[in-house]
Design a protein around this motif. Structure first.
Motif, PDB file in Angstrom:
ATOM      1  N   TYR A  33      13.055  28.604 -24.769  1.00 47.31           N
ATOM      2  CA  TYR A  33      12.442  29.658 -23.955  1.00 47.31           C
ATOM      3  C   TYR A  33      12.124  30.903 -24.789  1.00 47.31           C
ATOM      4  O   TYR A  33      11.698  31.915 -24.255  1.00 47.31           O
ATOM      5  N   ARG A  84      16.606  37.902 -20.275  1.00 49.59           N
ATOM      6  CA  ARG A  84      15.378  37.553 -19.556  1.00 49.59           C
ATOM      7  C   ARG A  84      15.699  37.433 -18.067  1.00 49.59           C
ATOM      8  O   ARG A  84      16.808  37.101 -17.688  1.00 49.59           O
ATOM      9  N   ALA A  85      14.684  37.653 -17.247  1.00 54.00           N
ATOM     10  CA  ALA A  85      14.809  37.462 -15.800  1.00 54.00           C
ATOM     11  C   ALA A  85      13.770  36.433 -15.370  1.00 54.00           C
ATOM     12  O   ALA A  85      12.725  36.289 -16.000  1.00 54.00           O
ATOM     13  N   PHE A  86      14.069  35.728 -14.322  1.00 51.25           N
ATOM     14  CA  PHE A  86      13.120  34.744 -13.805  1.00 51.25           C
ATOM     15  C   PHE A  86      11.907  35.466 -13.235  1.00 51.25           C
ATOM     16  O   PHE A  86      12.038  36.476 -12.548  1.00 51.25           O
ATOM     17  N   GLU A  87      10.742  34.919 -13.517  1.00 48.90           N
ATOM     18  CA  GLU A  87       9.498  35.553 -13.066  1.00 48.90           C
ATOM     19  C   GLU A  87       8.954  34.957 -11.778  1.00 48.90           C
ATOM     20  O   GLU A  87       8.090  35.546 -11.146  1.00 48.90           O
ATOM     21  N   SER A  88       9.450  33.772 -11.412  1.00 50.91           N
ATOM     22  CA  SER A  88       8.924  33.120 -10.214  1.00 50.91           C
ATOM     23  C   SER A  88       9.948  32.108  -9.701  1.00 50.91           C
ATOM     24  O   SER A  88      10.879  31.724 -10.409  1.00 50.91           O
ATOM     25  N   SER A 120       9.874  29.106 -11.971  1.00 52.99           N
ATOM     26  CA  SER A 120      10.669  29.215 -13.199  1.00 52.99           C
ATOM     27  C   SER A 120      12.159  29.039 -12.888  1.00 52.99           C
ATOM     28  O   SER A 120      12.892  28.463 -13.693  1.00 52.99           O
ATOM     29  N   LYS A 121      12.602  29.498 -11.739  1.00 58.62           N
ATOM     30  CA  LYS A 121      13.996  29.294 -11.333  1.00 58.62           C
ATOM     31  C   LYS A 121      14.288  27.806 -11.170  1.00 58.62           C
ATOM     32  O   LYS A 121      15.312  27.309 -11.656  1.00 58.62           O
ATOM     33  N   GLU A 153      21.757  37.425 -12.576  1.00 56.31           N
ATOM     34  CA  GLU A 153      20.888  38.217 -13.449  1.00 56.31           C
ATOM     35  C   GLU A 153      21.390  39.657 -13.463  1.00 56.31           C
ATOM     36  O   GLU A 153      21.663  40.240 -12.417  1.00 56.31           O
ATOM     37  N   THR A 156      11.347  41.969 -25.205  1.00 53.94           N
ATOM     38  CA  THR A 156      10.936  40.576 -25.235  1.00 53.94           C
ATOM     39  C   THR A 156       9.583  40.428 -25.919  1.00 53.94           C
ATOM     40  O   THR A 156       8.628  41.124 -25.572  1.00 53.94           O
TER      41      THR A 156
END
Length: 140
Positions: free
Chosen positions: A32, A71-75, A78-79, A107, A123
């Motif tokens: 990732y 990082r954080a999930f964007e959608s 993606s999760k 998160e 990032t």
């Protein structure tokens, strides 16, 4: 930083399996785009009589807590992809042992994170690429 804390019943996960899991987890995050040194995996074997599920001792259980900071999930997609990747890592180790396991992901705000007293670079930045190349935190 992703940090994985794997608490498990005594004598359920061998040292070679722990190393395999740690390497698989690290490869996942590297795929990732994270530097390998961001990834932490810690195993804690429960002392008999100190872990209970449903009020009863459980001889074959693992609880996995996953903290995400870098990082954080964007959608939602993606999760779901990430959860499938986690299953692909854990299931082959736990299923043959007929273990029960549970995991969850938390998160955490990136602005509350430092490594060696340094604020990690943004990032995808050139600074983060340098950290990735060197596989360590450096003052730039």
């Amino acid at each position: 930083m992703p940090a994985w804390y794997i608490k498990h019943s005594p004598n359920t996960i061998t040292a070679p399996e722990k190393e395999q899991l740690a390497k698989s987890i690290t490869r996942l995050y590297v795929s990732y785009g994270l530097p390998a040194f961001y990834v932490q995996v810690r195993f804690t074997e429960d002392i008999p009589g100190t872990a209970f599920v449903g009020g009863e001792p459980h001889p074959n259980f693992a609880a996995v807590t996953i903290y995400h900071v870098a990082r954080a999930f964007e959608s939602d997609e993606s999760k779901q992809r990430f959860l499938a990747d986690v299953d692909a890592i854990l299931n082959p180790v736990f299923e043959p042992k007929e273990m029960d396991w549970e995991y969850w992901v938390t998160e955490v705000s990136r602005d509350l994170w430092k490594i060696n007293g340094l604020v990690p670079p943004q990032t995808g930045s050139e600074e983060e690429k340098k950290w990735t190349e060197l596989n360590k935190a450096i003052k730039l």
